[in-house]
Design a protein around this motif. Structure first.
Motif, mmCIF file in Angstrom:
data_model
loop_
_atom_site.group_PDB
_atom_site.id
_atom_site.type_symbol
_atom_site.label_atom_id
_atom_site.label_comp_id
_atom_site.label_asym_id
_atom_site.label_seq_id
_atom_site.Cartn_x
_atom_site.Cartn_y
_atom_site.Cartn_z
ATOM 1 N N GLY A 263 -3.874 138.952 78.150
ATOM 2 C CA GLY A 263 -2.687 139.514 78.753
ATOM 3 C C GLY A 263 -3.122 140.333 79.816
ATOM 4 O O GLY A 263 -2.276 140.312 81.069
ATOM 5 N N TYR A 264 -4.097 141.189 79.506
ATOM 6 C CA TYR A 264 -4.413 142.126 80.781
ATOM 7 C C TYR A 264 -5.021 141.359 81.941
ATOM 8 O O TYR A 264 -4.611 141.817 83.204
ATOM 9 C CB TYR A 264 -5.492 143.141 80.247
ATOM 10 N N GLY A 265 -5.644 140.404 81.765
ATOM 11 C CA GLY A 265 -6.324 139.423 82.847
ATOM 12 C C GLY A 265 -5.133 138.854 83.660
ATOM 13 O O GLY A 265 -5.268 138.938 84.902
ATOM 14 N N ALA A 266 -4.199 138.461 82.867
ATOM 15 C CA ALA A 266 -3.188 137.808 83.578
ATOM 16 C C ALA A 266 -2.186 138.583 84.383
ATOM 17 O O ALA A 266 -1.825 138.642 85.474
ATOM 18 C CB ALA A 266 -2.239 137.162 82.606
ATOM 19 N N ALA A 267 -1.994 139.875 83.716
ATOM 20 C CA ALA A 267 -1.397 140.946 84.583
ATOM 21 C C ALA A 267 -1.879 141.360 85.705
ATOM 22 O O ALA A 267 -1.182 141.582 86.777
ATOM 23 C CB ALA A 267 -1.049 142.063 83.660
ATOM 24 N N GLN A 268 -3.270 141.393 85.755
ATOM 25 C CA GLN A 268 -3.712 141.833 86.971
ATOM 26 C C GLN A 268 -3.854 140.653 88.293
ATOM 27 O O GLN A 268 -3.820 140.852 89.406
ATOM 28 C CB GLN A 268 -5.426 141.964 86.695
ATOM 29 N N ALA A 269 -3.689 139.430 87.513
ATOM 30 C CA ALA A 269 -3.708 138.412 88.486
ATOM 31 C C ALA A 269 -2.337 137.776 89.364
ATOM 32 O O ALA A 269 -2.355 137.228 90.222
ATOM 33 C CB ALA A 269 -4.227 137.034 87.656
ATOM 34 N N VAL A 270 -1.261 138.178 88.570
ATOM 35 C CA VAL A 270 -0.161 138.002 89.089
ATOM 36 C C VAL A 270 0.537 138.975 90.066
ATOM 37 O O VAL A 270 0.042 140.220 89.962
ATOM 38 C CB VAL A 270 1.036 137.784 87.968
ATOM 39 N N PRO A 271 1.334 138.794 90.862
ATOM 40 C CA PRO A 271 1.973 139.698 91.821
ATOM 41 C C PRO A 271 3.124 140.714 91.080
ATOM 42 O O PRO A 271 3.553 140.244 90.007
ATOM 43 C CB PRO A 271 2.808 139.077 92.807
ATOM 44 N N GLY A 272 3.363 141.699 91.658
ATOM 45 C CA GLY A 272 4.578 142.453 91.036
ATOM 46 C C GLY A 272 3.939 143.841 90.064
ATOM 47 O O GLY A 272 2.954 144.057 89.895
ATOM 48 N N PRO A 273 4.796 144.573 89.478
ATOM 49 C CA PRO A 273 4.264 145.754 88.755
ATOM 50 C C PRO A 273 3.590 145.383 87.638
ATOM 51 O O PRO A 273 3.749 144.569 86.865
ATOM 52 C CB PRO A 273 5.683 146.385 88.350
ATOM 53 N N LEU A 274 2.536 146.034 87.273
ATOM 54 C CA LEU A 274 1.692 146.014 86.038
ATOM 55 C C LEU A 274 2.175 146.401 84.764
ATOM 56 O O LEU A 274 1.709 145.692 83.806
ATOM 57 C CB LEU A 274 0.089 146.708 86.394
ATOM 58 N N PHE A 275 3.308 147.043 84.961
ATOM 59 C CA PHE A 275 4.106 147.210 83.781
ATOM 60 C C PHE A 275 4.612 146.051 83.186
ATOM 61 O O PHE A 275 5.138 145.847 81.868
ATOM 62 C CB PHE A 275 5.197 148.277 83.743
ATOM 63 N N THR A 276 4.813 144.779 83.881
ATOM 64 C CA THR A 276 5.232 143.594 83.276
ATOM 65 C C THR A 276 4.217 142.957 82.189
ATOM 66 O O THR A 276 4.302 141.956 81.378
ATOM 67 C CB THR A 276 5.470 142.682 84.300
ATOM 68 N N PHE A 277 2.994 143.713 82.094
ATOM 69 C CA PHE A 277 2.135 143.365 80.901
ATOM 70 C C PHE A 277 2.843 143.627 79.562
ATOM 71 O O PHE A 277 2.434 142.718 78.800
ATOM 72 C CB PHE A 277 0.850 144.470 81.016
ATOM 73 N N ALA A 278 3.939 144.319 79.625
ATOM 74 C CA ALA A 278 4.609 144.395 78.381
ATOM 75 C C ALA A 278 5.420 143.307 77.931
ATOM 76 O O ALA A 278 5.532 142.816 77.070
ATOM 77 C CB ALA A 278 5.877 145.607 78.438
ATOM 78 N N THR A 279 5.636 142.287 79.065
ATOM 79 C CA THR A 279 6.334 140.901 78.952
ATOM 80 C C THR A 279 5.582 140.077 78.117
ATOM 81 O O THR A 279 6.008 139.298 77.313
ATOM 82 C CB THR A 279 6.575 140.509 80.359
#
Length: 388
Positions: A263-279
């Motif tokens: 999930g951390y890798g995915a959060a780094q790859a997508v645009p927008g806020p990194l807080f959406t790692f919670a998503t």
């Protein structure tokens, strides 16, 4: 209605193209909202960034909410948040699955987007430095902030640096006559009474949610408590929230270490806020409903804090003593942003000569050839796919 539609279109476009983390987002906001659309002047934007850096939570998202509120009231703030965040929320659920299945975290186009972030941040910081550090005293404050946040990379270093810079600014500039500057922000669409209510709700939830979580054996209450607390106690942007979320969800076996890292890798790859790692975490735990629920819970503190402080912002910054402190705080923000430019943005993007050459090309495209940011983003992805 037209203003709300404009906010939705612009914020959604930024939500689809803003790669690189919170510091990069401030660069994108500066380019789109301040330089191109003139929604706010440089001084007001710098003050808003300083306020959001001072508050706990996702600074770039709070700046986006604040800009939306200034432009279109409370509804404008909500629309600005949704436009900037929902593309990431949707993309992260889909992209996290693709990341786990196909292992594309090292794809060249993703590396190219990381280099785009370096360019956008560098451009924004250089522009802010000209405005916010015009004399040697402020340059020295910025240098102090840069060195401190590089050498001591803890969750509370940034807030300590901002506080100390405010004290130094007060000492150095309190006797000077601070000329009132023309400001595009003279009216706040939300009242002080509403702001005080938001602050009361923020602290009330922070205190009572852990009690409710212990009293009720409900997965949803426990999730809300964990995400809300994580979003309330983070200084320094999205990267800092990761250890808190790992402690809340990996240590308690809600998800595995492998799932967390994916999930951390995915959060780094997508645009927008990194807080959406919670998503991603919420979706792993409780499906897409859990993903949306987690997004609401972790961003709620940011909303309550920025809506709670904005009504009092004008009075505070027009106070001569506060204005003197803000001079120091604004200078320290420049140093903090330079520090973030080096780590983690530069260190996670520029590894070899070819990376630097690509960064130079993109920098020329943005700064000297005056190409729009979306074109630079697309070019970075294509060049990264071809060259890296």
């Amino acid at each position: 209605m037209r203003i709300w539609l404009e906010i939705l279109i612009v914020s959604t476009r930024l939500g689809l193209t803003s790669f690189g983390g919170p510091t990069a987002h401030l660069g994108y906001f500066h380019e789109e909202y301040i330089r191109r659309r003139k929604w706010m002047d440089e001084k007001n934007y710098a003050d808003l960034v300083a306020l959001c850096q001072f508050l706990p939570g996702p600074a770039s998202s709070q700046v986006g909410i604040g800009l939306g509120v200034m432009r279109g009231g409370l509804i404008g703030g909500i629309i600005s948040f949704l436009g900037f965040t929902m593309p990431s929320v949707i993309a992260l659920i889909i992209f996290a699955t693709a990341l786990q299945t196909f292992g594309i975290e090292d794809a060249g186009w993703i590396e190219g987007l990381k280099i785009v972030a370096v360019v956008v941040v560098a451009h924004a910081i250089l522009g802010m430095a000209k405005t916010l550090t015009p004399d040697n005293k402020r340059k020295t404050i910025a240098l102090f902030a840069l060195i401190s946040t590089l050498l001591w990379q803890t969750a509370f270093t940034q807030i300590a640096v901002i506080l100390l810079a405010g004290i130094i600014g007060y000492i150095l500039y309190r006797r000077e006559t601070i000329q009132a500057e023309n400001s595009t922000v003279t009216h706040f669409p939300i009242s002080k009474k509403f702001g005080a209510a938001c602050l009361s709700v923020f602290f009330g939830l922070l205190i009572f949610l852990p009690v409710l979580s212990n009293y009720f054996s409900s997965q949803w209450v426990s999730m809300f408590d964990s995400f809300y607390r994580s979003g309330s106690l983070v200084f320094g942007g999205g990267h800092v929230v990761l250890p808190l979320l790992e402690q809340e969800f990996v240590s308690t076996s809600w998800l595995s270490e492998q799932q967390f890292l994916a999930g951390y890798g995915a959060a780094q790859a997508v645009p927008g806020p990194l807080f959406t790692f919670a998503t991603y975490i919420g979706a792993v735990v409780a499906g897409w409903q859990g993903g949306l629920f987690a997004t609401f819970a972790i961003f709620l503190p940011a909303f309550l804090l920025i809506l709670g402080t904005l009504p009092f912002w004008n009075d505070l910054r027009n106070n001569p003593k506060i204005k003197a402190a803000l001079i120091g705080i604004n200078a320290s923000v420049v140093g903090i942003l330079f520090s973030a430019l080096y780590h983690p943005i530069w260190t996670s993007s520029i590894y070899e000569t070819l990376d630097f050459a690509l960064a130079a090309i993109l920098f020329f495209m943005l700064v000297y050839w005056k190409l729009p940011p979306w074109m630079v983003v697309l070019s970075g992805a294509l060049l990264g796919m071809i060259l890296l």
